[in-house]
Write an enzyme that holds these catalytic residues in place. Structure first.
Site, PDB file in Angstrom:
ATOM      1  N   SER A  18       0.822  -1.214   0.000  1.00  8.77           N
ATOM      2  CA  SER A  18       0.000   0.000   0.000  1.00  8.77           C
ATOM      3  C   SER A  18       0.860   1.271   0.000  1.00  8.77           C
ATOM      4  O   SER A  18       0.514   2.269  -0.626  1.00  8.77           O
ATOM      5  CB  SER A  18      -0.996   0.001   1.160  1.00  8.77           C
ATOM      6  OG  SER A  18      -0.339  -0.027   2.392  1.00  8.77           O
ATOM      7  N   LYS A  70      23.820 -12.997   0.824  1.00 11.71           N
ATOM      8  CA  LYS A  70      23.140 -11.704   0.760  1.00 11.71           C
ATOM      9  C   LYS A  70      23.890 -10.752  -0.189  1.00 11.71           C
ATOM     10  O   LYS A  70      23.290 -10.034  -0.969  1.00 11.71           O
ATOM     11  CB  LYS A  70      23.084 -11.098   2.169  1.00 11.71           C
ATOM     12  CG  LYS A  70      22.333  -9.775   2.252  1.00 11.71           C
ATOM     13  CD  LYS A  70      22.562  -9.088   3.589  1.00 11.71           C
ATOM     14  CE  LYS A  70      21.624  -9.551   4.653  1.00 11.71           C
ATOM     15  NZ  LYS A  70      20.324  -8.899   4.664  1.00 11.71           N
ATOM     16  N   ASN A 112      13.547   4.387   5.217  1.00  6.06           N
ATOM     17  CA  ASN A 112      12.578   3.334   5.553  1.00  6.06           C
ATOM     18  C   ASN A 112      11.432   3.941   6.347  1.00  6.06           C
ATOM     19  O   ASN A 112      11.604   4.940   7.043  1.00  6.06           O
ATOM     20  CB  ASN A 112      13.278   2.273   6.414  1.00  6.06           C
ATOM     21  CG  ASN A 112      12.338   1.138   6.810  1.00  6.06           C
ATOM     22  OD1 ASN A 112      11.554   0.645   5.985  1.00  6.06           O
ATOM     23  ND2 ASN A 112      12.390   0.717   8.062  1.00  6.06           N
ATOM     24  N   HIS A 114       8.643   2.985   9.340  1.00  4.87           N
ATOM     25  CA  HIS A 114       8.413   1.986  10.392  1.00  4.87           C
ATOM     26  C   HIS A 114       7.184   2.401  11.197  1.00  4.87           C
ATOM     27  O   HIS A 114       7.033   3.574  11.557  1.00  4.87           O
ATOM     28  CB  HIS A 114       9.642   1.904  11.300  1.00  4.87           C
ATOM     29  CG  HIS A 114       9.518   0.829  12.327  1.00  4.87           C
ATOM     30  ND1 HIS A 114       9.664  -0.513  12.030  1.00  4.87           N
ATOM     31  CD2 HIS A 114       9.226   0.892  13.645  1.00  4.87           C
ATOM     32  CE1 HIS A 114       9.474  -1.219  13.122  1.00  4.87           C
ATOM     33  NE2 HIS A 114       9.196  -0.397  14.121  1.00  4.87           N
TER      34      HIS A 114
HETATM   35  C1  GRF Z   1       4.044  -0.642   6.842  1.00  3.58           C
HETATM   36  O1  GRF Z   1       3.281  -0.572   8.011  1.00  3.58           O
HETATM   37  C2  GRF Z   1       5.446  -0.204   7.118  1.00  3.58           C
HETATM   38  O2  GRF Z   1       5.557   0.726   8.143  1.00  3.58           O
HETATM   39  C3  GRF Z   1       6.111  -1.488   7.545  1.00  3.58           C
HETATM   40  O3  GRF Z   1       5.521  -2.467   6.750  1.00  3.58           O
HETATM   41  C4  GRF Z   1       4.205  -2.075   6.376  1.00  3.58           C
HETATM   42  C5  GRF Z   1       4.090  -2.224   4.900  1.00  3.58           C
HETATM   43  O4  GRF Z   1       2.770  -2.127   4.443  1.00  3.58           O
HETATM   44  N1  GRF Z   1       7.537  -1.370   7.443  1.00  3.58           N
HETATM   45  P1  GRF Z   1       2.470  -2.076   2.885  1.00  3.58           P
HETATM   46  O5  GRF Z   1       3.131  -3.295   2.255  1.00  3.58           O
HETATM   47  O6  GRF Z   1       3.066  -0.800   2.355  1.00  3.58           O
HETATM   48  O7  GRF Z   1       0.983  -2.123   2.736  1.00  3.58           O
END
Ligand code: GRF
Length: 191
Positions: A18, A70, A112, A114
């Site tokens: 999303s 990796k 990133n 979070h």
């Molecule tokens: C989000 O809540 C983000 O903060 C976390 O993973 C989730 C990803 O959701 N790191 P989406 O795949 O973008 O719907």
């Protein structure tokens, strides 16, 4: 960051996508001065892969098990990113710790999102853990990525007050805040 008016960015995701969708729409509508030119995913069956196709974004999908280490898959990611002229990498639900190969190639240019007010509740299950803890102010954080887990320097945060106990409702609130925060942050960073 280069001074050209439109920047080339990549979004890395592992699941639903999303945030990828919101960032790509904002790019396509001109809300952020960027083009999402690459989506990188480590889960071939993830929804975000079909989303990238539907939104016309080139994708690189890999399985870590197909590479000896990796460093090997990250070398391939770096090669693809460079080929596409990527300037900034936006992690959005990318469920892998970024390694040396990628960090060295894109030093200071990986961010990133979070779903907590870092440094509280780093790692997976951040929302559930915060609720179990009885937190009253939740939130979302955008930070630079370094070699630590959700530990790089914080760029932006959004607090969310919530006193209920419905995890779905809370998750929806946090996601909605994440979308706004990511776009606002990209607007600032790419200026
Ligand atoms: C989000 O809540 C983000 O903060 C976390 O993973 C989730 C990803 O959701 N790191 P989406 O795949 O973008 O719907």
């Amino acid at each position: 960051m280069a001074t050209q008016s439109r920047h080339k960015i990549a979004v890395f995701a592992s699941g639903y996508g999303s945030n990828f969708e919101v960032i790509t729409r904002a790019a396509q509508s001109g809300e952020i001065p960027a083009d999402v030119v690459l989506m990188v995913c480590d889960k071939p069956s993830a929804r975000v892969c079909s989303l990238a196709d539907a939104m016309g974004v080139e994708k690189f999908v890999f399985s870590a098990k197909d590479y000896p280490t990796k460093s090997d898959y990250e070398r391939e990611i770096v090669r693809r990113c460079r080929e596409c002229g990527i300037e900034l990498i936006c992690l959005a639900g990318y469920m892998r710790i970024v390694g040396e190969e990628l960090l060295n190639a894109y030093k200071g240019r990986i961010i990133n999102i979070h779903p907590s007010l870092l440094p509280a509740f780093a790692g997976a299950r951040a929302i559930e853990q915060a609720m179990e803890y009885g937190v009253k102010v939740y939130g979302a954080t955008i930070h630079y990525v370094d070699e630590t887990l959700d530990g790089g320097k914080i760029i932006a945060q959004q607090a969310i007050e919530y006193e209920g106990d419905n995890i779905e409702e809370l998750t929806a609130l946090i996601h909605a805040a994440e979308y706004k925060l990511y776009i606002k942050t990209l607007q600032k960073l790419l200026k």
